[in-house]
Design a protein around this motif. Structure first.
Motif, PDB file in Angstrom:
ATOM      1  N   THR A   1       1.231  -0.765  -0.105  1.00  0.00           N
ATOM      2  CA  THR A   1       0.587  -0.162  -0.213  1.00  0.00           C
ATOM      3  C   THR A   1       0.810   1.373  -0.294  1.00  0.00           C
ATOM      4  O   THR A   1       1.828   1.133   0.847  1.00  0.00           O
ATOM      5  CB  THR A   1      -1.094  -0.194   1.322  1.00  0.00           C
ATOM      6  N   GLU A   2       0.748   2.100  -0.266  1.00  0.00           N
ATOM      7  CA  GLU A   2       0.978   3.602  -0.912  1.00  0.00           C
ATOM      8  C   GLU A   2       0.994   4.591   0.236  1.00  0.00           C
ATOM      9  O   GLU A   2      -0.417   4.555   0.368  1.00  0.00           O
ATOM     10  CB  GLU A   2       1.491   3.915  -2.510  1.00  0.00           C
ATOM     11  N   LEU A   3       2.029   5.016   1.277  1.00  0.00           N
ATOM     12  CA  LEU A   3       1.580   5.191   2.166  1.00  0.00           C
ATOM     13  C   LEU A   3       0.927   7.168   2.286  1.00  0.00           C
ATOM     14  O   LEU A   3       2.002   7.794   1.377  1.00  0.00           O
ATOM     15  CB  LEU A   3       2.675   5.516   3.311  1.00  0.00           C
ATOM     16  N   ASN A   4       0.257   7.424   2.845  1.00  0.00           N
ATOM     17  CA  ASN A   4       0.088   8.685   2.844  1.00  0.00           C
ATOM     18  C   ASN A   4      -0.494   9.025   4.146  1.00  0.00           C
ATOM     19  O   ASN A   4      -0.407   8.306   4.602  1.00  0.00           O
ATOM     20  CB  ASN A   4      -0.831   9.782   1.679  1.00  0.00           C
ATOM     21  N   ASN A   5      -0.918   9.890   4.656  1.00  0.00           N
ATOM     22  CA  ASN A   5      -1.892  10.765   6.417  1.00  0.00           C
ATOM     23  C   ASN A   5      -2.505  10.099   6.175  1.00  0.00           C
ATOM     24  O   ASN A   5      -2.370   9.127   7.377  1.00  0.00           O
ATOM     25  CB  ASN A   5      -1.680  11.502   6.078  1.00  0.00           C
ATOM     26  N   ASP A   6      -3.481   9.306   5.773  1.00  0.00           N
ATOM     27  CA  ASP A   6      -4.325   8.991   5.845  1.00  0.00           C
ATOM     28  C   ASP A   6      -4.194   7.453   5.966  1.00  0.00           C
ATOM     29  O   ASP A   6      -4.846   6.585   7.517  1.00  0.00           O
ATOM     30  CB  ASP A   6      -5.804   9.028   4.503  1.00  0.00           C
ATOM     31  N   VAL A   7      -3.883   6.717   5.208  1.00  0.00           N
ATOM     32  CA  VAL A   7      -2.825   5.013   5.462  1.00  0.00           C
ATOM     33  C   VAL A   7      -1.792   4.952   6.946  1.00  0.00           C
ATOM     34  O   VAL A   7      -2.504   4.430   7.445  1.00  0.00           O
ATOM     35  CB  VAL A   7      -2.486   5.005   3.869  1.00  0.00           C
TER      36      VAL A   7
END
Length: 506
Positions: free
Chosen positions: A311-317
């Motif tokens: 999974t590509e990380l971002n703030n929500d993930v």
């Protein structure tokens, strides 16, 4: 004077023999070259004279590229049972079912990359084609054959028979800079040899369109960005984004820099209307080089896999996963026996670097791996327990199911698509239709192939793909191995009229 004349004649004959010998060996040698090596030979003998990369004069680049960008027309048999929204609307409105009338047609673009007729285009331009016609800028027309396709990158390699054809020089997409001028060359709306200009808007775009359930022509359908979710690394998207106008029909055309070098293959647009709204996407040529050379050499793409889903990380993930790391690729799952597992990668690791370069987008890893072969090694850095660790992963070929199991499943699915039930013929029925073998159709289910193509109850099926049919087991056997995806059904309607129908099976 006689001696001088004899010397000149000897030199001329010797030179001609040397040139002839060179040409013989040159052809034999170039047959085994990659497309890039072939092009080096070609452009050594045919140097380009074009403006510099910083110039805003596009005339020389356009003049160099346009002759080698072709117009592709395809015809294909509609999918069995396929119904468009228009069919449904008018069919319901008039109280009848609509059916495709004859072969359907589509069009796109392609780029000649070898003087002997190899052409790169999009997979979605030719994947359903029964017939492919290639028209050159000088109005010559050729029939093309598909050498191979790669749905994972939406690329295809086709070939026409010709010599000394104009080609576009392969560039280096790694050197492309955001903000540099580019040209898109193709055949939008059947307007052949159209050139538009713009800049590179972004690189490494993953728009979730390859393998999605969008329409058949990526150019004419808006994409919808998919939410972050675990994904297996099969579809490879690392598009060059440009604001050069790209429209339906540009698929497979050239994205070139102002030197006239091919840096991308135009593949998709982002649009709510199906036409240009400012965002176009091209497959990087460095990725295309590997795919096309594999297709030419092996007939298919030899692709290595790391063996992870991520999974590509971002703030929500990051918040959902309980990590404070907001960039990188979170490893969700490992393929048993895959390269990553063998190297020591664990579930929960976060891939932060590839070959020492920070990873911000999944496309960075996908494109890098997409250029490599099984057996190649890739160096990755992962974050584990607050510390970074380096691993060397040997890429492995994609695991495949046993051939017999795959064929069995295919036959079952195809049998369901037929949408009919059968019984062996009685002696009376054989005598009535004057046949020695066959089955009778006893049931037809709405929405399936037999229903949509008007093969009614009471029809007799004598052959499928030229194999005699006497039972359901014979049908299973006949549809297990399809040549080129074609299904040919032969038989008689209840009134005794014969039919021989061919369908393209996906």
């Amino acid at each position: 004077m006689k001696k001088v004349g004899l010397t000149l004649l000897t030199a001329f004959v010797g030179g001609a023999m040397a040139l002839g010998t060179y040409k013989v060996f040159e052809k034999k040698y170039t047959d085994n070259m990659s497309f890039e090596e072939r092009q080096k030979v070609y452009f050594t003998n045919n140097p380009l004279t074009v403006s510099s990369a910083g110039s805003v004069d596009f005339t020389q680049a356009a003049g160099a590229v346009t002759p080698a960008v072709v117009y592709i027309r395809t015809s294909y048999t509609p999918q069995s049972g396929g119904r468009s929204q228009m069919d449904d609307f008018f069919g319901d409105f008039f109280g009848q079912r609509m059916r495709p009338q004859g072969p359907q047609q589509a069009s796109g673009s392609g780029v000649i990359i070898s003087p002997d007729g190899y052409i790169v285009t999009n997979n979605h331009v030719v994947e359903k084609a029964d017939k492919i016609t290639v028209n050159l800028n000088d109005h010559r027309s050729f029939q093309a054959k598909v050498i191979g396709t790669d749905p994972n990158t939406d690329l295809a390699l086709i070939k026409i028979t010709g010599d000394n054809l104009p080609i576009v020089k392969l560039g280096n997409s790694d050197d492309v800079k955001v903000g540099e001028w580019v040209l898109a060359v193709g055949n939008p709306f059947n307007l052949t040899s159209t050139v538009t200009a713009g800049i590179v808007s972004a690189k490494g775009r993953n728009i979730g369109i390859i393998g999605s359930n969008q329409g058949d022509d990526d150019d004419s359908n808006p994409f919808q960005q998919q939410p972050s979710r675990p994904k297996l690394n099969k579809a490879i998207e690392s598009f060059i984004q440009t604001d050069a106008a790209i429209n339906p029909g540009n698929s497979g055309g050239a994205l070139v820099n102002t030197k006239g070098e091919l840096i991308g293959i135009n593949a998709a647009i982002a649009s709510h209307t199906g036409s240009y709204e400012g965002y176009g996407f091209a497959i990087p040529v460095n990725l295309a080089k590997k795919v096309l050379n594999d297709i030419k050499t092996y007939g298919s793409v030899k692709r290595g896999f790391i063996g992870v889903s991520f999974t590509e990380l971002n703030n929500d993930v990051a918040e959902k996963l309980g990590t404070n790391k907001t960039t990188g690729l979170y490893v969700n799952e490992l393929v048993k026996g895959g390269g990553a597992e063998a190297a020591g990668i664990r579930t929960g690791d976060i891939i932060t670097k590839v070959e020492g370069q920070p990873v911000y987008e999944s496309s960075q890893l996908q494109e890098h791996v997409g250029r490599m072969q099984p057996g190649d090694k890739i160096n990755v850095t992962v974050l584990r327990d607050g510390a970074e660790k380096n691993f060397s992963i040997t890429l492995k070929p994609e695991a495949t199911a046993p051939k017999t199991a795959a064929l069995s499943k295919s036959a079952e699915e195809l049998f369901n698509k037929l949408g009919a039930s059968f019984q062996p013929l009685t002696k009376e029925q054989k005598a009535k239709f004057n046949v020695n073998n066959g089955v009778v159709v006893t049931q037809v289910r709405p929405g399936r192939l037999f229903y949509e193509t008007d093969i009614p109850v009471g029809s007799i099926i004598t052959n499928i793909n030229k194999q005699p049919i006497n039972s359901v087991a014979d049908i299973d056997k006949a549809i297990t191995n399809l040549r080129n995806g074609n299904l040919i059904i032969t038989g008689y309607y209840p009134d005794g009229t014969s039919f021989n129908n061919m369908f393209q099976v996906q």
